[in-house]
Scaffold this active site. Structure first.
Site, short mmCIF file in Angstrom:
data_model
loop_
_atom_site.label_atom_id
_atom_site.label_comp_id
_atom_site.label_asym_id
_atom_site.label_seq_id
_atom_site.Cartn_x
_atom_site.Cartn_y
_atom_site.Cartn_z
N TRP A 1 -3.83 74.45 -42.08
CA TRP A 1 -3.80 74.34 -43.55
C TRP A 1 -4.71 73.24 -44.07
O TRP A 1 -5.18 73.30 -45.21
CB TRP A 1 -2.37 74.13 -44.07
N TYR B 1 -0.22 78.79 -37.43
CA TYR B 1 -0.80 77.63 -38.11
C TYR B 1 0.28 76.75 -38.73
O TYR B 1 1.40 77.19 -38.99
CB TYR B 1 -1.82 78.06 -39.17
N CYS B 2 -0.08 75.48 -38.93
CA CYS B 2 0.77 74.53 -39.65
C CYS B 2 -0.17 73.70 -40.53
O CYS B 2 -0.96 74.28 -41.27
CB CYS B 2 1.61 73.69 -38.68
N GLN B 3 -0.12 72.38 -40.46
CA GLN B 3 -1.04 71.56 -41.25
C GLN B 3 -2.32 71.25 -40.47
O GLN B 3 -3.41 71.33 -41.01
CB GLN B 3 -0.36 70.26 -41.68
N HIS C 1 -2.39 72.16 -36.77
CA HIS C 1 -2.19 72.87 -35.50
C HIS C 1 -1.59 71.97 -34.41
O HIS C 1 -2.04 71.95 -33.27
CB HIS C 1 -3.47 73.52 -35.01
#
Length: 273
Positions: free
Chosen positions: A256, A227-229, A231
């Site tokens: 996120w 995951y990131c902010q 995807h």
């Protein structure tokens, strides 16, 4: 040729494959930028075509019907090996390829370094408006490639599950806040996606990647959620682990922007180890 393309392809490898009927190239690009310069024969999609938003959450997967329509309208084929590229660091093209993989289309490749690498190699570019073909693309959603908030909450304590946070160290620590709350999923490993690339924005050698993952405690035997902010960055790392032979990998659409904007999710702050 199509069955010989790896997940990450060089400009030279893709150049050799031009004209192969079994390969489709897709530019993840705006129509105007595509018109100014694109790889000959490439189809065109934008990020907005294959992602959905429910404010404040971004980067969600559209439903199956919507994706089938979008990919069909773009001219994509189920029998093709699809190679994607972009001009903004490979993340947007990676997100398209993650989406295709999650929808059951495993014949995918990313042009390593994107349009910039193609240009730097001195290879031919074309101009002109996007030309979309006639397609009839069907999707077959793969639940084992997708994590959502409920799935993650149910697996937080599982020893055979890992969460790979590929945002910056400041985002992970909660110092750079981009949702209602900052921080990270409890127990998540932080590995900035940029560390997987060399100084030219190209994928680092396999041996270096394996060493880097091992140093961060990323184990092949675990079910790993990226995951990131929203995807995009984590779609790139998803592909990297696929390239390295990790079989149990998931993406977290929404990422996120979903977890950090919910009011019932546990969050940790502070630097990673």
């Amino acid at each position: 040729m199509a069955d010989k393309l790896p997940i990450f392809v060089s400009p030279e490898q893709l150049q050799e494959a031009l004209g192969d009927a079994g390969i489709q190239i897709v530019a993840v690009d705006s129509a105007s930028d595509y018109a100014s310069a694109h790889i000959p024969g490439a189809l065109q999609l934008t990020m907005a075509d294959f992602t959905a938003s429910q404010a404040p959450v971004a980067g969600l997967l559209p439903d199956d019907q919507r994706l089938a329509e979008v990919f069909s309208d773009a001219g994509l084929r189920n029998d093709a090996h699809i190679v994607a590229y972009d001009r903004v660091g490979d993340g947007q093209a990676a997100r398209l390829l993650y989406t295709l993989d999650a929808m059951g289309h495993e014949a995918i490749s990313l042009l390593d370094g994107g349009l910039a690498a193609w240009h730097q190699a001195g290879l031919e570019l074309a101009d002109g408006a996007p030309q979309h073909g006639e397609g009839d693309f069907s999707v077959n959603r793969q639940p084992d490639r997708i994590a959502d908030r409920a799935w993650i909450k149910a697996h937080l304590e599982d020893a055979d599950t890992a969460f790979l946070d590929v945002r910056s160290a400041a985002e992970y620590a909660g110092a750079d806040v981009r949702s209602a709350r900052g921080g990270h999923i409890p127990g998540a490993i932080n590995l900035d996606w940029n560390r997987l690339k060399d100084d030219n924005g190209r994928l680092r050698p396999r041996a270096e990647l394996l060493e880097l993952l091992a140093d961060h405690g990323v184990r092949e035997d675990q079910d790993i959620t990226h995951y990131c902010q929203s995807h995009v960055r984590s779609s790139y790392t998803y592909l990297v682990l696929r390239y390295l032979g990790y079989d149990k990998v998931r993406g977290y659409p929404g990422a996120w922007s979903d977890w950090g904007n919910a009011d019932d999710t546990p969050i940790d702050t502070g630097a990673g180890s």
